[in-house]
Scaffold this motif. Sequence first.
Motif, mmCIF file in Angstrom:
data_model
loop_
_atom_site.group_PDB
_atom_site.id
_atom_site.type_symbol
_atom_site.label_atom_id
_atom_site.label_comp_id
_atom_site.label_asym_id
_atom_site.label_seq_id
_atom_site.Cartn_x
_atom_site.Cartn_y
_atom_site.Cartn_z
ATOM 1 N N THR A 242 -0.601 -11.362 2.936
ATOM 2 C CA THR A 242 0.628 -11.455 2.101
ATOM 3 C C THR A 242 1.704 -10.303 2.931
ATOM 4 O O THR A 242 1.275 -9.497 3.477
ATOM 5 N N PRO A 243 3.064 -10.541 2.580
ATOM 6 C CA PRO A 243 4.004 -9.437 2.912
ATOM 7 C C PRO A 243 3.569 -7.744 2.456
ATOM 8 O O PRO A 243 3.760 -7.211 2.894
ATOM 9 N N GLU A 244 2.761 -8.075 0.949
ATOM 10 C CA GLU A 244 2.505 -6.919 0.375
ATOM 11 C C GLU A 244 1.342 -6.326 1.186
ATOM 12 O O GLU A 244 1.452 -4.976 1.315
ATOM 13 N N MET A 245 0.511 -7.156 1.745
ATOM 14 C CA MET A 245 -0.673 -6.475 2.360
ATOM 15 C C MET A 245 -0.256 -5.992 3.691
ATOM 16 O O MET A 245 -0.600 -4.988 4.129
ATOM 17 N N ALA B 265 2.611 -4.429 4.458
ATOM 18 C CA ALA B 265 3.288 -3.183 4.016
ATOM 19 C C ALA B 265 1.943 -2.151 3.863
ATOM 20 O O ALA B 265 2.366 -1.025 4.275
ATOM 21 N N HIS B 266 0.848 -2.508 3.307
ATOM 22 C CA HIS B 266 -0.333 -1.527 3.049
ATOM 23 C C HIS B 266 -0.856 -1.228 4.358
ATOM 24 O O HIS B 266 -1.181 -0.379 4.757
ATOM 25 N N GLU C 34 -5.313 -0.963 -1.285
ATOM 26 C CA GLU C 34 -3.991 -0.490 -1.011
ATOM 27 C C GLU C 34 -3.833 0.730 -0.640
ATOM 28 O O GLU C 34 -4.463 1.737 -0.953
ATOM 29 N N PRO D 70 3.153 4.712 -0.227
ATOM 30 C CA PRO D 70 3.764 3.600 0.314
ATOM 31 C C PRO D 70 4.079 3.865 1.983
ATOM 32 O O PRO D 70 4.360 4.813 2.324
#
Length: 181
Positions: A104-107, A109-110, A156, A160
Motif C-alpha cells: 500500500t502507499p502507507e507501506m 512510506a514506511h 512500521e 516518519p
Amino acid sequence: TGSLMSSALYRALAVSELNAAMGRIVAAPTAGSCGILPAAVLTMEAEKGCSHDDCVMALFTASAVGMVIADNACLAGAEGGCQAECGSAAAMAAAAITELSGGTPEMVAHAVALKNILGLVCDPVAGLVEIPCIKRNASGVAGAFVAAELALAGIESAIPADEVIWAMKKVGDAMSSTLKE
C-alpha cells in the motif's frame, strides 16, 4: 541470500561498474547511485515476473520519492554525502519494490524511511569516488529489498519518512566538505 538477492546485487554492480568505466548509464537519481534503482526494478521483473507496465508505474512511484527528497534535502553527494546519493536511490528502490510487491502507499512510506544510511559520507578511495560507490550500489539495493520486506510484513517505521529526510538534510548540512564528493 538466494537468487533474488544475487540477481539484484550483480545488476547493481554491473551498472555501477559500467558507470565507472565511463559507459552510458541513467543517473537515477545520480551517477554514483546509478545501479540501485535499475537493479531493484529489473530484478523484480526478471525474478518475480512483474510486468513491464507495472515496472514503469513503480518507476513513477520511485520518482515521486526522489522528488520529495530533492525538494526537502538533496540527492547529490557533493551536497549531502553518500547518504544523499545512495540513500536516496535506496529509498526510491524500496518504494518501487514495495509497490511491485503489492504494498500500500502507507507501506511505501514506511519502506522509504531508510535510517540505516543516515550519516554515510563520500569517502573516495585512491581519489576515485566510484570505488566505494560500486559496492554501495550493491548494499543499497540489498537495503532496499530489506526495507520493502519489513514494510510488507507490517513493520512500521517509528520515525516518519519526512522526518528521516529532514534529518538527512541536517546531517548533510553539518557534514564537513571533506566528507562530501
